[in-house]
Design a protein around this motif. Sequence first.
Motif, PDB file in Angstrom:
ATOM      1  N   HIS A  82      47.164  35.561  42.509  1.00  0.00           N
ATOM      2  CA  HIS A  82      45.986  36.075  41.783  1.00  0.00           C
ATOM      3  C   HIS A  82      45.015  36.816  42.699  1.00  0.00           C
ATOM      4  CE1 HIS A  82      47.215  34.140  38.093  1.00  0.00           C
ATOM      5  NE2 HIS A  82      47.471  33.056  38.785  1.00  0.00           N
ATOM      6  N   VAL A  83      45.554  37.766  43.460  1.00  0.00           N
ATOM      7  CA  VAL A  83      44.754  38.502  44.443  1.00  0.00           C
ATOM      8  C   VAL A  83      44.022  39.680  43.783  1.00  0.00           C
ATOM      9  CG1 VAL A  83      44.903  40.007  46.465  1.00  0.00           C
ATOM     10  CG2 VAL A  83      46.165  37.837  46.411  1.00  0.00           C
ATOM     11  N   SER A  84      42.732  39.777  44.040  1.00  0.00           N
ATOM     12  CA  SER A  84      41.948  40.916  43.566  1.00  0.00           C
ATOM     13  C   SER A  84      41.148  41.506  44.719  1.00  0.00           C
ATOM     14  CB  SER A  84      40.978  40.499  42.462  1.00  0.00           C
ATOM     15  OG  SER A  84      41.694  40.141  41.304  1.00  0.00           O
ATOM     16  N   VAL A  85      41.100  42.841  44.774  1.00  0.00           N
ATOM     17  CA  VAL A  85      40.272  43.526  45.756  1.00  0.00           C
ATOM     18  C   VAL A  85      39.384  44.517  44.999  1.00  0.00           C
ATOM     19  CG1 VAL A  85      40.201  44.956  47.831  1.00  0.00           C
ATOM     20  CG2 VAL A  85      42.135  43.416  47.452  1.00  0.00           C
ATOM     21  N   ARG A  86      38.098  44.425  45.266  1.00  0.00           N
ATOM     22  CA  ARG A  86      37.172  45.347  44.605  1.00  0.00           C
ATOM     23  C   ARG A  86      36.400  46.141  45.642  1.00  0.00           C
ATOM     24  NH1 ARG A  86      37.224  41.060  40.909  1.00  0.00           N
ATOM     25  NH2 ARG A  86      35.915  39.779  42.240  1.00  0.00           N
TER      26      ARG A  86
END
Lengths: 333, 221
Positions: free
Chosen positions: A10-14
């Motif tokens: 569940h990796v997120s980069v913003r």
Amino acid sequence: MGGDHLHLDHVSVRFGAITAVDDVTLTIRRGEVVGLVGASGAGKSTLLRTINLLERPQAGRIRIDDADIVDLRGPALRQLRQGIGMVFQRFNLFARRSAADNIAFPLRVAGVPRAERQRRVAELLELVGLGGRADARPRQLSGGQQQRVGIARALATHPAILLCDEPTSALDPETAGSIITLLRDLNRRLGLTLVVVSHAMDAVKDLCDRVAVMDHGRIVESKPTIELFAAPEHPATRALLRREAGLDLPQPAQGAGIRLRVAIHGAADATALLSATARRFAIDLIFDHGRIGHVAGETLAQVLVRLPADAPVSAVIEHLRTGGAQVEVDDGR
Amino acid sequence: MDAESWATLPRELGHALGETGLMVGVATLATAVLGLPIGVLLFVTERGLFLANRPLRLLVSFLTNVIRSTPFVILLVLLLPLTQIIAGTTIGPLAASVPLSVAAVAFFARLAEAALREVDPGMIEAALSAGATSRRLIIDVLVWEALPGLVRAGTITLISLIGLSAMAGIVGGGGVGDLAIRFGYYRYETPTMVATVVVLVVLVQLIQWFGDWLAKRLERH
């Protein structure tokens, strides 16, 4: 092949308001070659760069060999990076250093003694086929040779994981092919786990065991390479494949009859099924467009065939499917 | 101009050259020791880089701009208290070295920052991904790769220093430029003025020639 090597959870980069990587979960086995493919801006490079924390995700966990790396900093982070090689699209060689010095750089970072460094550099130059070019500056080398230096540098400290960010995009097709062969060879000989980012399906078809397609920061489809080529499901995958295969026909569809989009893979003589079908129903199959080639070591035939208007369409489709083909009626789009 | 003046001119010139050498030498040393690190700091503290630090960068950036925008003659006077503390006097070439150093450090820091900016960000990324420390990244990648550009920046700084050192005569710094003003201009000794100007032109040409040669050599090797 071993067990799980790399696990993104569940990796997120913003970046500010932009979500570059959106809730990606991906598991990669030891020794596996995985492609991350997508249009530019799909987030594939950003996702790749989270694996050595060049980008730190805002959410999610990343495990390598069951150790969580997301919060590593300082010496522990540098230690992690020494164990992960990275290959770049524009090679990113140090311009004022020789090929040998470029390759020695990670060894110096890791504190390897001088004599050991020299031995290892010579070994790596041989490994990538640049035995005689130790003293050459990057600008004295061709693009393909520069990428070989880049690969040797990435491998210097015996990493178990090699991250490749568009490794062949800056190269001509022939050179690109030789780099793909080299990477595949390194994967087999050294048991390296490879993660390869590419905007082009073509670049990964001979290299990757499995391909994950990214679209708007998400992985929309992930399956063994041959299956992805033979039976793409997601519209983004289909768009990528069609653009490259050139299987799009001018509108409106030319000629009479019903047109089928047929994909057959696996068998060495994949197209035999088509001639068998023609004989069985005593019809002419008209080939409008097609491509027969090899993907990940298997034969793949993708053709647009036209059936006469009076042909028993559903029976033909049924027969082709029984023979192992993917078939769909082509509506010209 | 009389015979006596002609006879003393070489001695005067030699003396003045020594003073110029002292002032410029001290300022060059200060530039190498302080200007380069400040230039590196300006670059690496930028947003998105590996030592990003906005408040620090803003402060240092502001200070270098204040120094660079203050006319040198005024800087010379403003820095008198600092000169007194560092040099122990406010008169003479050593005292003049203090404001010269301050000006040169700020000037070079900006040029160095620009030279470092020319280093391909891909190289920084390659070094980071190899697990390099900031120290190694700065010395073995940034400064090493920017070396030809830094040498060119140093050449420009050195030549500017020779120009500025002429003004240092105001605080009794002496030097070749000061000689030209005092004897050649105030005393209408045109030959003295011409001679000193020729010396300055030759000096600047030599520095430019050497700097270009060194930078080219570094680019090749």
